[in-house]
Scaffold this motif. Sequence first.
Motif, PDB file in Angstrom:
ATOM      1  N   ILE A  34      -0.125  -0.601  -4.686  1.00 14.99           N
ATOM      2  CA  ILE A  34      -1.473  -0.059  -4.823  1.00 14.99           C
ATOM      3  C   ILE A  34      -1.456   1.377  -4.322  1.00 14.99           C
ATOM      4  O   ILE A  34      -0.979   1.656  -3.220  1.00 14.99           O
ATOM      5  CB  ILE A  34      -2.498  -0.896  -4.034  1.00 14.99           C
ATOM      6  N   TYR A  35      -1.976   2.266  -5.155  1.00 14.42           N
ATOM      7  CA  TYR A  35      -1.940   3.696  -4.852  1.00 14.42           C
ATOM      8  C   TYR A  35      -3.358   4.270  -4.829  1.00 14.42           C
ATOM      9  O   TYR A  35      -4.300   3.698  -5.402  1.00 14.42           O
ATOM     10  CB  TYR A  35      -1.183   4.460  -5.948  1.00 14.42           C
ATOM     11  N   LEU A  36      -3.479   5.431  -4.231  1.00 14.82           N
ATOM     12  CA  LEU A  36      -4.646   6.290  -4.379  1.00 14.82           C
ATOM     13  C   LEU A  36      -4.193   7.526  -5.143  1.00 14.82           C
ATOM     14  O   LEU A  36      -3.124   8.072  -4.865  1.00 14.82           O
ATOM     15  CB  LEU A  36      -5.209   6.689  -3.022  1.00 14.82           C
ATOM     16  N   ALA A  37      -4.965   7.947  -6.111  1.00 16.86           N
ATOM     17  CA  ALA A  37      -4.596   9.126  -6.901  1.00 16.86           C
ATOM     18  C   ALA A  37      -5.830   9.973  -7.153  1.00 16.86           C
ATOM     19  O   ALA A  37      -6.954   9.456  -7.203  1.00 16.86           O
ATOM     20  CB  ALA A  37      -3.969   8.701  -8.231  1.00 16.86           C
ATOM     21  N   GLN A  38      -5.610  11.254  -7.319  1.00 14.25           N
ATOM     22  CA  GLN A  38      -6.714  12.156  -7.610  1.00 14.25           C
ATOM     23  C   GLN A  38      -6.844  12.399  -9.110  1.00 14.25           C
ATOM     24  O   GLN A  38      -7.935  12.422  -9.649  1.00 14.25           O
ATOM     25  CB  GLN A  38      -6.531  13.493  -6.880  1.00 14.25           C
ATOM     26  N   HIS A  40      -2.173 -15.919  -0.822  1.00 12.46           N
ATOM     27  CA  HIS A  40      -1.354 -14.773  -1.243  1.00 12.46           C
ATOM     28  C   HIS A  40      -2.182 -13.525  -1.565  1.00 12.46           C
ATOM     29  O   HIS A  40      -1.691 -12.621  -2.241  1.00 12.46           O
ATOM     30  CB  HIS A  40      -0.471 -15.122  -2.440  1.00 12.46           C
ATOM     31  N   THR A  41      -3.429 -13.474  -1.083  1.00  9.92           N
ATOM     32  CA  THR A  41      -4.207 -12.243  -1.223  1.00  9.92           C
ATOM     33  C   THR A  41      -3.584 -11.166  -0.346  1.00  9.92           C
ATOM     34  O   THR A  41      -3.337 -11.383   0.839  1.00  9.92           O
ATOM     35  CB  THR A  41      -5.669 -12.467  -0.817  1.00  9.92           C
ATOM     36  N   ARG A  42      -3.326 -10.004  -0.918  1.00 10.77           N
ATOM     37  CA  ARG A  42      -2.723  -8.890  -0.165  1.00 10.77           C
ATOM     38  C   ARG A  42      -3.707  -7.753   0.076  1.00 10.77           C
ATOM     39  O   ARG A  42      -3.489  -6.939   0.974  1.00 10.77           O
ATOM     40  CB  ARG A  42      -1.501  -8.341  -0.924  1.00 10.77           C
ATOM     41  N   PHE A  43      -4.783  -7.719  -0.720  1.00 12.24           N
ATOM     42  CA  PHE A  43      -5.720  -6.591  -0.657  1.00 12.24           C
ATOM     43  C   PHE A  43      -7.018  -7.065  -1.289  1.00 12.24           C
ATOM     44  O   PHE A  43      -7.000  -7.838  -2.250  1.00 12.24           O
ATOM     45  CB  PHE A  43      -5.135  -5.416  -1.443  1.00 12.24           C
ATOM     46  N   TYR A  44      -8.152  -6.628  -0.743  1.00 13.93           N
ATOM     47  CA  TYR A  44      -9.410  -6.961  -1.409  1.00 13.93           C
ATOM     48  C   TYR A  44     -10.498  -5.960  -1.064  1.00 13.93           C
ATOM     49  O   TYR A  44     -10.442  -5.253  -0.049  1.00 13.93           O
ATOM     50  CB  TYR A  44      -9.861  -8.388  -1.084  1.00 13.93           C
ATOM     51  N   LEU A  45     -11.469  -5.890  -1.951  1.00  7.84           N
ATOM     52  CA  LEU A  45     -12.656  -5.062  -1.763  1.00  7.84           C
ATOM     53  C   LEU A  45     -13.860  -5.976  -1.609  1.00  7.84           C
ATOM     54  O   LEU A  45     -14.044  -6.909  -2.407  1.00  7.84           O
ATOM     55  CB  LEU A  45     -12.874  -4.147  -2.976  1.00  7.84           C
ATOM     56  N   THR A  46     -14.666  -5.731  -0.585  1.00  6.83           N
ATOM     57  CA  THR A  46     -15.932  -6.441  -0.420  1.00  6.83           C
ATOM     58  C   THR A  46     -17.056  -5.497  -0.833  1.00  6.83           C
ATOM     59  O   THR A  46     -17.143  -4.363  -0.348  1.00  6.83           O
ATOM     60  CB  THR A  46     -16.142  -6.882   1.038  1.00  6.83           C
ATOM     61  N   LEU A 101       0.842  -1.201   0.000  1.00  7.06           N
ATOM     62  CA  LEU A 101       0.000   0.000   0.000  1.00  7.06           C
ATOM     63  C   LEU A 101       0.872   1.244   0.000  1.00  7.06           C
ATOM     64  O   LEU A 101       1.782   1.383   0.806  1.00  7.06           O
ATOM     65  CB  LEU A 101      -0.912   0.009   1.225  1.00  7.06           C
ATOM     66  N   GLN A 102       0.550   2.164  -0.892  1.00  8.52           N
ATOM     67  CA  GLN A 102       1.343   3.388  -1.017  1.00  8.52           C
ATOM     68  C   GLN A 102       0.674   4.577  -0.313  1.00  8.52           C
ATOM     69  O   GLN A 102       0.998   5.728  -0.581  1.00  8.52           O
ATOM     70  CB  GLN A 102       1.575   3.691  -2.490  1.00  8.52           C
ATOM     71  N   ALA A 103      -0.246   4.269   0.591  1.00 11.12           N
ATOM     72  CA  ALA A 103      -0.883   5.260   1.461  1.00 11.12           C
ATOM     73  C   ALA A 103      -1.322   4.504   2.716  1.00 11.12           C
ATOM     74  O   ALA A 103      -1.437   3.270   2.699  1.00 11.12           O
ATOM     75  CB  ALA A 103      -2.077   5.912   0.770  1.00 11.12           C
ATOM     76  N   ASP A 124     -14.593  10.417  -8.034  1.00 11.00           N
ATOM     77  CA  ASP A 124     -13.681  10.992  -9.028  1.00 11.00           C
ATOM     78  C   ASP A 124     -12.204  10.820  -8.694  1.00 11.00           C
ATOM     79  O   ASP A 124     -11.354  11.465  -9.312  1.00 11.00           O
ATOM     80  CB  ASP A 124     -13.975  12.479  -9.277  1.00 11.00           C
ATOM     81  N   GLY A 125     -11.875   9.961  -7.758  1.00  4.05           N
ATOM     82  CA  GLY A 125     -10.488   9.594  -7.522  1.00  4.05           C
ATOM     83  C   GLY A 125     -10.155   8.311  -8.264  1.00  4.05           C
ATOM     84  O   GLY A 125     -10.974   7.778  -9.019  1.00  4.05           O
ATOM     85  N   PHE A 126      -8.947   7.820  -8.047  1.00  6.92           N
ATOM     86  CA  PHE A 126      -8.515   6.588  -8.711  1.00  6.92           C
ATOM     87  C   PHE A 126      -7.859   5.637  -7.721  1.00  6.92           C
ATOM     88  O   PHE A 126      -7.093   6.063  -6.845  1.00  6.92           O
ATOM     89  CB  PHE A 126      -7.492   6.893  -9.818  1.00  6.92           C
ATOM     90  N   LEU A 127      -8.158   4.367  -7.873  1.00  4.40           N
ATOM     91  CA  LEU A 127      -7.443   3.282  -7.228  1.00  4.40           C
ATOM     92  C   LEU A 127      -6.498   2.739  -8.292  1.00  4.40           C
ATOM     93  O   LEU A 127      -6.938   2.350  -9.379  1.00  4.40           O
ATOM     94  CB  LEU A 127      -8.422   2.210  -6.761  1.00  4.40           C
ATOM     95  N   VAL A 128      -5.197   2.743  -8.003  1.00  6.20           N
ATOM     96  CA  VAL A 128      -4.197   2.436  -9.027  1.00  6.20           C
ATOM     97  C   VAL A 128      -3.414   1.185  -8.636  1.00  6.20           C
ATOM     98  O   VAL A 128      -2.915   1.088  -7.510  1.00  6.20           O
ATOM     99  CB  VAL A 128      -3.223   3.617  -9.211  1.00  6.20           C
ATOM    100  N   PHE A 129      -3.301   0.258  -9.581  1.00  9.48           N
ATOM    101  CA  PHE A 129      -2.573  -0.993  -9.341  1.00  9.48           C
ATOM    102  C   PHE A 129      -1.363  -1.087 -10.273  1.00  9.48           C
ATOM    103  O   PHE A 129      -1.459  -0.836 -11.477  1.00  9.48           O
ATOM    104  CB  PHE A 129      -3.471  -2.202  -9.611  1.00  9.48           C
ATOM    105  N   HIS A 130      -0.226  -1.464  -9.680  1.00 13.63           N
ATOM    106  CA  HIS A 130       0.927  -1.929 -10.450  1.00 13.63           C
ATOM    107  C   HIS A 130       1.167  -3.363  -9.992  1.00 13.63           C
ATOM    108  O   HIS A 130       1.260  -3.641  -8.799  1.00 13.63           O
ATOM    109  CB  HIS A 130       2.162  -1.069 -10.190  1.00 13.63           C
ATOM    110  N   PHE A 131       1.282  -4.284 -10.935  1.00 12.42           N
ATOM    111  CA  PHE A 131       1.185  -5.707 -10.616  1.00 12.42           C
ATOM    112  C   PHE A 131       2.509  -6.357 -10.233  1.00 12.42           C
ATOM    113  O   PHE A 131       2.528  -7.533  -9.865  1.00 12.42           O
ATOM    114  CB  PHE A 131       0.534  -6.445 -11.784  1.00 12.42           C
ATOM    115  N   GLY A 132       3.600  -5.611 -10.284  1.00 16.49           N
ATOM    116  CA  GLY A 132       4.877  -6.189  -9.901  1.00 16.49           C
ATOM    117  C   GLY A 132       5.211  -7.409 -10.743  1.00 16.49           C
ATOM    118  O   GLY A 132       4.918  -7.468 -11.937  1.00 16.49           O
ATOM    119  N   MET A 133       5.792  -8.418 -10.121  1.00 20.67           N
ATOM    120  CA  MET A 133       6.172  -9.635 -10.846  1.00 20.67           C
ATOM    121  C   MET A 133       5.030 -10.640 -10.946  1.00 20.67           C
ATOM    122  O   MET A 133       4.942 -11.406 -11.907  1.00 20.67           O
ATOM    123  CB  MET A 133       7.360 -10.303 -10.143  1.00 20.67           C
TER     124      MET A 133
END
Length: 260
Positions: free
Chosen positions: A115-119, A91-97, A34-36, A67-76
């Motif tokens: 995983i980032y949050l961006a405006q 190996h789940t690291r993050f999830y939305l219910t 998580l980047q926040a 109007d924000g963004f949830l941003v994923f970079h998938f790594g390896m």
Amino acid sequence: MPELPEVTYYKKYVDATSLHKKIQMVGMSTAEILQAPKKEFEDRLVGTELVQAQRHGKYLFIKTSDDGFLVFHFGMTGKFDFSHEDDPPKHTRFYLTFEDSSKLFFICPRKLGKIYLAQEMEDFLEEHSVGKDALEIDKSEFRELLDKKRGSIKGALTNQSLIAGIGNMYADEILFQTKIHPKTAVSDLSEKELDKIFNKMEEVLETLIESKEKEDGLPDTYLTGNREEGSDCPVCKGKIKMIKVSGRSTYFCPSCQKEK
């Protein structure tokens, strides 16, 4: 590592499974990716909906209803799994219910995803020095991007601040299809060779995207399925060789891709 074709698939996966569902809970098993702060993810996401997914290079931007963004970079090793099961996959690291009890899981065994949050999407790309998307540039822009660049063509194709979306494996495929040695200096390439690389870049990426969507195999003339030291070249039946170029393991056919 997931490259442009894989992230295109993940975009369509999110489109098909997770849009327009209200987020009820944000879950995570590790804060490393998580980047926040966790609380910021919860405050920004709970009660909103995912409304649109958009890929740029190796990043997936998912716009939310605020109007924000949830941003994923998938790594390896990052990927998604959508399910109604309560127990997260291994190996789940993050999830939305979501309110209907369905869940979107982000699975990342090696914990190299982010995983980032961006405006604003454009501000994020600028802040992270992400170049133009490989499928959104034209031939003249491609020439301009490579004009006066130093170093190898393999290094240029994998430079995400220059051209976004091409990683190690598919740079090898593009160069194999053009019969250009990966160590060739950009400055030694003719305009005709640059145009050939550009055309094959588009063709290879589109072919890979289509193969993932249809779950078809790649053409028999592709290197990707033979990307191993000593494997038979799929074109000339010579032997595939591995060398280091720009610090990356690079596979090519010495018979098809002559060094200048």
